[in-house]
Design a protein around this motif. Structure first.
Motif, PDB file in Angstrom:
ATOM      1  N   SER A  96     139.276   6.983   2.763  1.00  0.00           N
ATOM      2  CA  SER A  96     137.909   6.566   2.449  1.00  0.00           C
ATOM      3  C   SER A  96     137.376   7.522   1.402  1.00  0.00           C
ATOM      4  CB  SER A  96     137.005   6.612   3.687  1.00  0.00           C
ATOM      5  OG  SER A  96     135.653   6.485   3.283  1.00  0.00           O
ATOM      6  N   ALA A 113     142.226   4.121  14.750  1.00  0.00           N
ATOM      7  CA  ALA A 113     141.144   5.083  14.555  1.00  0.00           C
ATOM      8  C   ALA A 113     140.846   5.754  15.897  1.00  0.00           C
ATOM      9  CB  ALA A 113     139.897   4.377  14.037  1.00  0.00           C
ATOM     10  N   SER A 114     140.378   6.978  15.834  1.00  0.00           N
ATOM     11  CA  SER A 114     139.978   7.685  17.055  1.00  0.00           C
ATOM     12  C   SER A 114     138.473   7.537  17.245  1.00  0.00           C
ATOM     13  CB  SER A 114     140.354   9.162  16.960  1.00  0.00           C
ATOM     14  OG  SER A 114     139.492   9.836  16.071  1.00  0.00           O
ATOM     15  N   HIS A 157     137.630  11.012   3.975  1.00  0.00           N
ATOM     16  CA  HIS A 157     138.444  11.137   5.191  1.00  0.00           C
ATOM     17  C   HIS A 157     139.683  10.257   5.046  1.00  0.00           C
ATOM     18  CE1 HIS A 157     139.430  11.857   9.392  1.00  0.00           C
ATOM     19  NE2 HIS A 157     139.708  10.575   9.500  1.00  0.00           N
ATOM     20  N   THR A 158     140.821  10.773   5.515  1.00  0.00           N
ATOM     21  CA  THR A 158     142.067  10.014   5.502  1.00  0.00           C
ATOM     22  C   THR A 158     142.578   9.850   6.919  1.00  0.00           C
ATOM     23  OG1 THR A 158     142.665  10.870   3.320  1.00  0.00           O
ATOM     24  CG2 THR A 158     144.451   9.930   4.643  1.00  0.00           C
ATOM     25  N   ILE A 159     142.890   8.607   7.292  1.00  0.00           N
ATOM     26  CA  ILE A 159     143.631   8.337   8.520  1.00  0.00           C
ATOM     27  C   ILE A 159     145.086   8.525   8.120  1.00  0.00           C
ATOM     28  CG2 ILE A 159     144.240   6.622  10.261  1.00  0.00           C
ATOM     29  CD1 ILE A 159     141.453   5.348   9.789  1.00  0.00           C
ATOM     30  N   THR A 202     136.499   9.835  17.024  1.00  0.00           N
ATOM     31  CA  THR A 202     135.842  10.754  16.090  1.00  0.00           C
ATOM     32  C   THR A 202     136.106  10.407  14.624  1.00  0.00           C
ATOM     33  OG1 THR A 202     137.709  12.294  16.186  1.00  0.00           O
ATOM     34  CG2 THR A 202     135.899  12.668  17.746  1.00  0.00           C
ATOM     35  N   THR A 203     136.841   9.327  14.363  1.00  0.00           N
ATOM     36  CA  THR A 203     137.083   8.900  12.982  1.00  0.00           C
ATOM     37  C   THR A 203     135.758   8.446  12.370  1.00  0.00           C
ATOM     38  OG1 THR A 203     139.318   8.154  13.537  1.00  0.00           O
ATOM     39  CG2 THR A 203     138.359   7.306  11.495  1.00  0.00           C
ATOM     40  N   THR A 212     146.327   9.702  18.651  1.00  0.00           N
ATOM     41  CA  THR A 212     144.870   9.627  18.589  1.00  0.00           C
ATOM     42  C   THR A 212     144.431   8.795  17.392  1.00  0.00           C
ATOM     43  OG1 THR A 212     144.741  11.817  19.563  1.00  0.00           O
ATOM     44  CG2 THR A 212     142.765  11.011  18.474  1.00  0.00           C
ATOM     45  N   GLU A 213     145.118   8.992  16.257  1.00  0.00           N
ATOM     46  CA  GLU A 213     144.762   8.334  15.005  1.00  0.00           C
ATOM     47  C   GLU A 213     146.020   8.252  14.154  1.00  0.00           C
ATOM     48  OE1 GLU A 213     141.002   9.331  12.539  1.00  0.00           O
ATOM     49  OE2 GLU A 213     142.603  10.469  11.574  1.00  0.00           O
ATOM     50  N   TYR A 261     138.101   2.229   3.697  1.00  0.00           N
ATOM     51  CA  TYR A 261     139.444   2.786   3.936  1.00  0.00           C
ATOM     52  C   TYR A 261     140.475   1.913   3.234  1.00  0.00           C
ATOM     53  CZ  TYR A 261     137.919   6.114   7.501  1.00  0.00           C
ATOM     54  OH  TYR A 261     137.336   7.168   8.165  1.00  0.00           O
ATOM     55  N   PRO A 306     137.942   2.119  17.638  1.00  0.00           N
ATOM     56  CA  PRO A 306     138.481   3.364  18.190  1.00  0.00           C
ATOM     57  C   PRO A 306     139.419   3.102  19.374  1.00  0.00           C
ATOM     58  CG  PRO A 306     136.137   3.580  17.797  1.00  0.00           C
ATOM     59  CD  PRO A 306     136.483   2.137  17.571  1.00  0.00           C
TER      60      PRO A 306
END
Length: 165
Positions: free
Chosen positions: A64, A143-144, A69-71, A146-147, A82-83, A153, A30
């Motif tokens: 992922s 990544a943040s 979830h997608t970055i 909160t990721t 942030t991300e 991924y 993060p």
């Protein structure tokens, strides 16, 4: 008698290779920008108007499937974000002809990257025939705090080369 004329044609040719076929990012910590090792791109064409290399991605970022979830792929300086995830092209050169050049927004340095999307985007180009075209590409992600954590991924990138005849 009229004037004499002659013409010759050369078979169209475009060569293209990328290595390695798989790039791995280390653990995404993060708040830290993580950079992959380089992907080597070799490109040559005898197209009168040069040629272009394009990049696209299947997921618009690092996806992922396990946690859905997608970055997201972004254009900009990852240090200030942030991300995010993006691509950077560096070290464009050629043996002769060209020149081979990187295309904005992929032509940045440091932690500034270009977003890949599902539509092919120009990453390298030449306006004249070239021999021995070479460039590197790297991939950067951040990544943040909160990721969601996950070990799956990934992004599937497609590179396309085309001679401009």
């Amino acid at each position: 008698y009229g004037a004499c004329a002659s013409a010759a044609t050369v078979s169209p040719s475009t060569t293209f290779s990328i290595s390695p076929n798989t790039i791995t990012l280390s653990n995404l910590l993060p708040g830290s920008v993580i950079t992959s090792s380089n992907l080597s791109i070799n490109f040559a064409t005898n197209g009168n108007s040069g040629g272009t290399v394009y990049v696209s991605g299947a997921n618009n970022g690092l996806l992922s499937n396990h946690i859905s979830h997608t970055i997201a792929a972004i254009t900009g300086n990852l240090t200030l974000q942030t991300e995010g995830f993006g691509v950077q092209a560096t070290g464009a050169t050629e043996t002769s002809g060209g020149p081979l050049t990187t295309v904005s927004p992929y032509s940045s340095s440091g932690s500034t990257v270009g977003a890949e999307t599902t539509a092919p985007s120009k990453i390298l180009t030449s306006t004249a025939p070239l021999v021995g075209g070479f460039a590197n590409a790297n991939f950067q992600a951040k990544a943040s705090v909160t990721t969601p954590a996950s070990n799956d991924y990934q992004e599937v990138l497609t590179f396309i080369a085309a001679g401009n005849f």
